[in-house]
Design a protein around this motif. Structure first.
Motif, PDB file in Angstrom:
ATOM      1  N   ALA A 295       0.653  -1.081   0.114  1.00  0.00           N
ATOM      2  CA  ALA A 295      -0.510   0.426  -0.367  1.00  0.00           C
ATOM      3  C   ALA A 295       1.109   1.079  -0.185  1.00  0.00           C
ATOM      4  O   ALA A 295       0.607   2.386  -0.883  1.00  0.00           O
ATOM      5  N   LYS A 296       1.302   0.903   0.737  1.00  0.00           N
ATOM      6  CA  LYS A 296       2.666   1.928   0.881  1.00  0.00           C
ATOM      7  C   LYS A 296       3.804   3.087  -0.008  1.00  0.00           C
ATOM      8  O   LYS A 296       4.117   4.071  -1.060  1.00  0.00           O
ATOM      9  N   GLU A 297       4.171   1.788  -1.251  1.00  0.00           N
ATOM     10  CA  GLU A 297       4.828   1.964  -2.044  1.00  0.00           C
ATOM     11  C   GLU A 297       4.481   2.029  -3.412  1.00  0.00           C
ATOM     12  O   GLU A 297       4.244   3.066  -4.226  1.00  0.00           O
ATOM     13  N   TYR A 298       2.792   1.302  -3.219  1.00  0.00           N
ATOM     14  CA  TYR A 298       2.386   1.663  -4.928  1.00  0.00           C
ATOM     15  C   TYR A 298       0.702   2.371  -5.009  1.00  0.00           C
ATOM     16  O   TYR A 298      -0.047   2.484  -5.939  1.00  0.00           O
ATOM     17  N   LEU A 299       0.642   2.298  -3.285  1.00  0.00           N
ATOM     18  CA  LEU A 299      -1.130   3.275  -4.067  1.00  0.00           C
ATOM     19  C   LEU A 299      -1.010   4.386  -3.011  1.00  0.00           C
ATOM     20  O   LEU A 299      -1.303   5.349  -3.643  1.00  0.00           O
ATOM     21  N   ILE A 300      -0.262   4.261  -1.683  1.00  0.00           N
ATOM     22  CA  ILE A 300      -0.438   5.559  -1.268  1.00  0.00           C
ATOM     23  C   ILE A 300       0.252   6.751  -1.823  1.00  0.00           C
ATOM     24  O   ILE A 300       0.324   7.971  -1.876  1.00  0.00           O
ATOM     25  N   SER A 301       2.080   6.281  -2.373  1.00  0.00           N
ATOM     26  CA  SER A 301       2.758   7.192  -2.694  1.00  0.00           C
ATOM     27  C   SER A 301       2.076   7.388  -4.295  1.00  0.00           C
ATOM     28  O   SER A 301       2.093   8.498  -4.688  1.00  0.00           O
ATOM     29  N   ARG A 302       1.345   6.870  -4.883  1.00  0.00           N
ATOM     30  CA  ARG A 302       0.069   7.791  -5.990  1.00  0.00           C
ATOM     31  C   ARG A 302      -0.919   8.649  -5.870  1.00  0.00           C
ATOM     32  O   ARG A 302      -2.105   8.466  -6.433  1.00  0.00           O
ATOM     33  N   ASP A 303      -0.866   8.249  -4.393  1.00  0.00           N
ATOM     34  CA  ASP A 303      -2.221   9.051  -4.355  1.00  0.00           C
ATOM     35  C   ASP A 303      -3.881   8.573  -4.715  1.00  0.00           C
ATOM     36  O   ASP A 303      -4.231   9.152  -5.012  1.00  0.00           O
ATOM     37  N   ALA A 304      -3.579   6.250  -4.820  1.00  0.00           N
ATOM     38  CA  ALA A 304      -4.458   6.633  -5.471  1.00  0.00           C
ATOM     39  C   ALA A 304      -5.796   6.161  -4.575  1.00  0.00           C
ATOM     40  O   ALA A 304      -5.789   5.990  -3.672  1.00  0.00           O
ATOM     41  N   LYS A 305      -6.822   6.658  -5.060  1.00  0.00           N
ATOM     42  CA  LYS A 305      -7.641   5.976  -4.729  1.00  0.00           C
ATOM     43  C   LYS A 305      -9.161   5.170  -4.938  1.00  0.00           C
ATOM     44  O   LYS A 305      -9.317   4.831  -4.424  1.00  0.00           O
ATOM     45  N   LEU A 306      -9.668   5.136  -6.374  1.00  0.00           N
ATOM     46  CA  LEU A 306      -9.904   4.111  -7.280  1.00  0.00           C
ATOM     47  C   LEU A 306      -9.147   3.666  -7.924  1.00  0.00           C
ATOM     48  O   LEU A 306      -8.340   3.967  -9.311  1.00  0.00           O
ATOM     49  N   ILE A 307      -9.025   2.399  -7.843  1.00  0.00           N
ATOM     50  CA  ILE A 307      -8.300   1.037  -8.723  1.00  0.00           C
ATOM     51  C   ILE A 307      -9.479   0.691  -9.487  1.00  0.00           C
ATOM     52  O   ILE A 307     -10.561   0.062  -8.895  1.00  0.00           O
TER      53      ILE A 307
ATOM     54  N   TRP B 101     -13.418  -4.559 -11.854  1.00  0.00           N
ATOM     55  CA  TRP B 101     -14.408  -3.838 -10.785  1.00  0.00           C
ATOM     56  C   TRP B 101     -13.172  -2.596 -10.225  1.00  0.00           C
ATOM     57  O   TRP B 101     -12.235  -2.663 -10.225  1.00  0.00           O
ATOM     58  N   PRO B 102     -14.313  -1.811  -9.888  1.00  0.00           N
ATOM     59  CA  PRO B 102     -13.694  -0.998  -9.591  1.00  0.00           C
ATOM     60  C   PRO B 102     -13.612  -0.758  -7.768  1.00  0.00           C
ATOM     61  O   PRO B 102     -15.317  -1.177  -8.002  1.00  0.00           O
ATOM     62  N   VAL B 103     -12.871  -0.421  -7.164  1.00  0.00           N
ATOM     63  CA  VAL B 103     -13.212  -0.967  -6.102  1.00  0.00           C
ATOM     64  C   VAL B 103     -12.150   0.826  -5.917  1.00  0.00           C
ATOM     65  O   VAL B 103     -11.414   1.449  -6.322  1.00  0.00           O
ATOM     66  N   ASN B 104     -12.812   1.356  -4.288  1.00  0.00           N
ATOM     67  CA  ASN B 104     -11.940   2.096  -3.455  1.00  0.00           C
ATOM     68  C   ASN B 104     -10.985   2.403  -2.820  1.00  0.00           C
ATOM     69  O   ASN B 104     -10.877   1.147  -1.801  1.00  0.00           O
ATOM     70  N   PHE B 105     -10.065   2.941  -2.079  1.00  0.00           N
ATOM     71  CA  PHE B 105      -8.734   2.709  -1.726  1.00  0.00           C
ATOM     72  C   PHE B 105      -8.915   3.513  -0.971  1.00  0.00           C
ATOM     73  O   PHE B 105      -8.730   4.601  -1.078  1.00  0.00           O
ATOM     74  N   ARG B 106      -8.689   3.287   0.258  1.00  0.00           N
ATOM     75  CA  ARG B 106      -9.362   4.396   2.088  1.00  0.00           C
ATOM     76  C   ARG B 106      -7.919   4.012   2.728  1.00  0.00           C
ATOM     77  O   ARG B 106      -6.978   3.372   2.891  1.00  0.00           O
ATOM     78  N   LYS B 107      -6.816   5.322   2.851  1.00  0.00           N
ATOM     79  CA  LYS B 107      -6.022   5.174   3.779  1.00  0.00           C
ATOM     80  C   LYS B 107      -5.883   5.636   4.584  1.00  0.00           C
ATOM     81  O   LYS B 107      -6.874   5.706   5.848  1.00  0.00           O
ATOM     82  N   ALA B 108      -5.437   4.239   5.800  1.00  0.00           N
ATOM     83  CA  ALA B 108      -5.537   3.983   6.686  1.00  0.00           C
ATOM     84  C   ALA B 108      -4.576   5.151   7.944  1.00  0.00           C
ATOM     85  O   ALA B 108      -3.202   5.448   7.547  1.00  0.00           O
ATOM     86  N   VAL B 109      -4.961   5.837   9.076  1.00  0.00           N
ATOM     87  CA  VAL B 109      -4.761   6.005  10.197  1.00  0.00           C
ATOM     88  C   VAL B 109      -3.142   5.517  10.269  1.00  0.00           C
ATOM     89  O   VAL B 109      -3.293   4.389  10.610  1.00  0.00           O
ATOM     90  N   GLY B 110      -2.164   6.076  10.374  1.00  0.00           N
ATOM     91  CA  GLY B 110      -1.036   5.154  10.748  1.00  0.00           C
ATOM     92  C   GLY B 110      -0.073   4.708   9.145  1.00  0.00           C
ATOM     93  O   GLY B 110       1.161   3.949   9.655  1.00  0.00           O
ATOM     94  N   GLY B 111      -0.807   4.743   8.038  1.00  0.00           N
ATOM     95  CA  GLY B 111      -0.095   4.208   7.783  1.00  0.00           C
ATOM     96  C   GLY B 111      -1.055   2.882   6.836  1.00  0.00           C
ATOM     97  O   GLY B 111      -1.814   2.028   7.767  1.00  0.00           O
TER      98      GLY B 111
END
Length: 248
Positions: A176-188, A198-208
């Motif tokens: 998540a840190k390397e490929y989703l959070i770093s790209r500010d991904a929200k919908l993948i 299938w479209p799904v939402n990615f939700r960043k968690a507190v603390g990573g």
């Protein structure tokens, strides 16, 4: 086998070739009915008899090309069975030459060594991986060796929260840190082996880290995921992120 992609069914002939890890090759008759196929005839009977396959065994077929399938055989303990290498003498009715993976070094490997196998393949897992059962660990390793993803990937063994209606799925922290959070991904997009998405939402968690929520429940339902299923998520597109999902 059911639900085979139509593009593969159309190229299959009436004679299939089965290969196993020990190098032996078997020719069996193949019958097609829409997207369903059956192995039958003397060749299939010989294949079953030679490998002492009985009720409760699990066979995993990976289609290669030209009507050829690579086959992995798992015993009732859900561990892959190792058969004598092609050319080795096989004793009649003697099961001593057929070894279950329980007797292989994998059964004695520490949690660290099992995790290292996955990490060497570029596969991330959840931090609580060490708490799953020994059987699940062996299935996870078998899945990793089968799919051998070529791109950054992560593996998840489905738990109740990930398969019930309205559930979500936690994404391993490192991935998540390397490929989703770093790209500010929200919908993948999640893509299955047939190319459906299938479209799904990615939700960043507190603390990573983070999880898939909106859209995940539909994907889980459509793919009929169950507790204990192993899902491999492979990053196949970094821009407008797409993850290819294989289910074991």
């Amino acid at each position: 086998m059911q639900g085979i992609p139509e593009v593969f069914v159309n190229e299959l002939s009436t004679l299939a070739t089965l290969t196993v890890p020990n190098g032996r090759v078997w020719n069996v008759e193949l019958m097609k009915d829409g997207r369903n196929i059956w192995f039958r005839g003397g060749g299939w009977c010989e294949f079953v008899e030679y490998h002492s396959i009985s009720n409760g065994y699990f066979l995993l077929f990976r289609y290669l090309k030209n009507s050829t399938f690579h086959v992995l055989i798992f015993g009732k303990s859900a561990c892959e069975i190792r058969y004598p290498h092609c050319g080795a003498k096989r004793k009649n009715d003697n099961q001593d030459e057929i070894e279950d993976e329980d007797s292989d070094s994998t059964g004695d490997e520490s949690e660290h060594e099992l995790l290292a196998i996955l990490e060497e393949m570029g596969i991330s897992v959840k931090r609580n991986f060490q708490f799953i059962t020994a059987e699940e660990k062996k299935r996870a390793i078998a899945a990793a060796r089968l799919f051998r993803p070529k791109n950054p990937s992560f593996m998840v063994i489905m738990q109740p929260r990930e398969v019930y209606v309205g559930g979500s799925m936690y994404v391993p922290f490192e991935f998540a840190k390397e490929y989703l959070i770093s790209r500010d991904a929200k919908l993948i997009k999640l893509q299955d082996r047939d190319g459906r998405e299938w479209p799904v939402n990615f939700r960043k968690a507190v603390g990573g880290g983070g999880d898939f929520n909106g859209g995940w429940a539909k994907f889980s339902k459509d793919k009929n995921l169950k507790e204990g299923d192993i899902c491999m998520f492979e990053l196949i597109r970094k821009k407008n992120i797409v993850l290819k999902v294989s289910v074991f």
